[in-house]
Scaffold this active site. Structure first.
Site, short mmCIF file in Angstrom:
data_model
loop_
_atom_site.label_atom_id
_atom_site.label_comp_id
_atom_site.label_asym_id
_atom_site.label_seq_id
_atom_site.Cartn_x
_atom_site.Cartn_y
_atom_site.Cartn_z
N ALA A 72 33.79 36.11 39.54
CA ALA A 72 33.43 35.54 41.03
C ALA A 72 33.92 33.91 40.81
O ALA A 72 33.09 33.33 40.68
CB ALA A 72 32.08 35.59 41.32
N LEU A 75 37.85 31.48 44.46
CA LEU A 75 39.24 30.88 44.88
C LEU A 75 39.27 29.53 44.54
O LEU A 75 39.79 28.65 45.45
CB LEU A 75 39.52 31.08 46.54
N ASN A 127 46.67 37.24 50.36
CA ASN A 127 45.33 37.61 49.76
C ASN A 127 44.30 37.77 51.06
O ASN A 127 43.84 36.67 51.19
CB ASN A 127 44.61 36.61 48.76
N CYS A 130 39.93 38.65 48.85
CA CYS A 130 38.93 38.00 47.95
C CYS A 130 37.62 38.59 48.28
O CYS A 130 36.98 38.44 49.26
CB CYS A 130 39.15 36.66 47.74
N LYS A 165 47.72 42.01 50.15
CA LYS A 165 46.93 42.43 49.37
C LYS A 165 45.52 42.86 49.64
O LYS A 165 44.66 42.15 50.34
CB LYS A 165 46.55 41.46 48.06
N ASN A 192 42.94 44.78 45.32
CA ASN A 192 42.22 43.59 44.76
C ASN A 192 40.75 44.17 43.90
O ASN A 192 40.62 45.35 43.69
CB ASN A 192 41.63 42.48 45.90
N GLY A 217 40.20 45.82 35.34
CA GLY A 217 40.16 46.42 34.22
C GLY A 217 40.06 47.89 34.26
O GLY A 217 39.84 48.56 35.60
C1 SIN Z 1 38.30 34.53 43.00
O1 SIN Z 1 38.95 33.38 43.01
O2 SIN Z 1 37.07 34.61 43.25
C2 SIN Z 1 39.15 35.60 42.74
C3 SIN Z 1 40.38 35.91 43.86
C4 SIN Z 1 40.40 37.07 44.43
O3 SIN Z 1 39.90 38.28 43.86
O4 SIN Z 1 41.00 37.50 45.34
#
Ligand code: SIN
Length: 320
Positions: A72, A75, A127, A130, A165, A192, A217
């Protein structure tokens, strides 16, 4: 038989082979992304870039869990204006570059896309998914109408291929994928990370400061593979598979499920940057041994196999 080629074309973006890193892995340093390319990836994907600098969530932002990782980050990024030079550098080094990006509003998404296009990126990955910024930026993931609107606004600002995404944390990923396609998406990246939580038994509290995080993963591969399967049935545009790809067999599974390319992320943490070359070599061997000369011939083949019947169970030597 024609000569075996691993090259794929994603809406005009030609890759020497169907592998890329997943956004965020190894950050956005041109030198590190060049290592991914030199290690064998067909192209690289940057960490998601936003309109202005963001620090993201405080540590801890990453924890290893069984068969994967939970992150987490929130971003964190230096903002698009700072990042323009990095794209220029990647291009000078001859690295095909997909710029991942986000915004806090339709307008911001469009502005960032415009700047990244001007900077010389080869393709954009929007994106829309997230899982770690629900309050400020989370308006997109589960809302097909917003996904369509943002995609259309971005497409109006760029002539580059736009990959959208998507999130697996939705009830009906097909409808969100369709909305992206209606908005003009050139490909769908599925998917994602999967929303999860880890608890520290000694402190008796969530490990991540954000409480929840995104699972990546091998643990999430079956979910991501199912998403690719469903999305590829719902849209006409190419699908890029992402989620738990660790071996060449994983990559082949994604192609058979309907992906035209794959993104590899968490495997770099466990297998190092050499994982790209290993997967490409394994894929090439699989194609040669099975008489395929082009990647497209493998894409979606598992759909054609149909459901099991008594005679197909016999052929696979399965007794019920
Ligand atoms: C993040 O920065 O929290 C992860 C980015 C993402 O999953 O899009």
């Amino acid at each position: 038989m024609s000569k075996l080629s691993l090259a794929v074309d994603l809406a005009g973006f030609r890759l020497r082979n169907p592998t890329m890193n997943a956004a965020g892995v190894l950050g956005m340093s041109p030198a590190l992304l060049k290592r991914v390319y030199d290690a064998g990836a067909g192209a690289v994907v940057t960490k998601s870039i936003g309109p202005v600098p963001r620090t993201g969530h405080p540590n801890p932002t990453l924890v290893q869990v069984s068969c994967g990782a939970l992150n987490a980050m929130g971003l964190p990024n230096p903002g698009v204006d700072y990042f323009v030079d990095k794209i220029v550098k990647l291009k000078e080094m001859g690295v095909p570059t997909v710029a991942s990006f986000f915004g806090g509003s339709v307008q911001e998404f469009a502005e960032v896309a415009y700047k990244l296009t001007k900077a010389g990126a080869d393709a954009l990955e929007l994106n829309a998914s997230c899982p770690n910024v629900a309050e400020e930026l989370g308006m997109l993931a589960a809302d097909a109408g917003n996904v369509e609107k943002v995609t259309a606004a971005v497409k109006a600002e760029t002539n580059l291929p736009v990959f959208v995404k998507l999130s697996p944390n939705v009830t009906n990923i097909k409808s969100v994928a369709k909305a992206a396609e209606w908005g003009g998406a050139d490909a769908i990246t599925a998917v994602n990370t999967l929303l999860g939580i880890a608890i520290d038994v000694n402190f008796r509290r969530p490990v991540l400061t954000n409480t929840t995080g995104g699972l990546s993963g091998p643990a999430m591969k079956p979910v991501a593979l199912r998403c690719v399967w469903e999305v590829s049935q719902a849209v006409e545009i190419p699908v890029i598979g992402c989620g738990g790809v660790t071996t060449w067999e994983d990559a082949v599974e994604y192609l058979l499920a309907g992906a035209s390319a794959v993104e590899i992320g968490t495997a770099v943490m466990t297998r190092g940057v050499g994982v790209y070359g290993e997967i490409v070599e394994g894929l090439e061997r699989y194609m040669a041994e099975n008489g395929f000369s082009r990647v497209e011939e493998v894409v979606g083949l598992a759909h054609e196999a149909g459901r099991y019947t008594e005679s197909s169970l016999d052929k696979c030597n399965i007794r019920v």
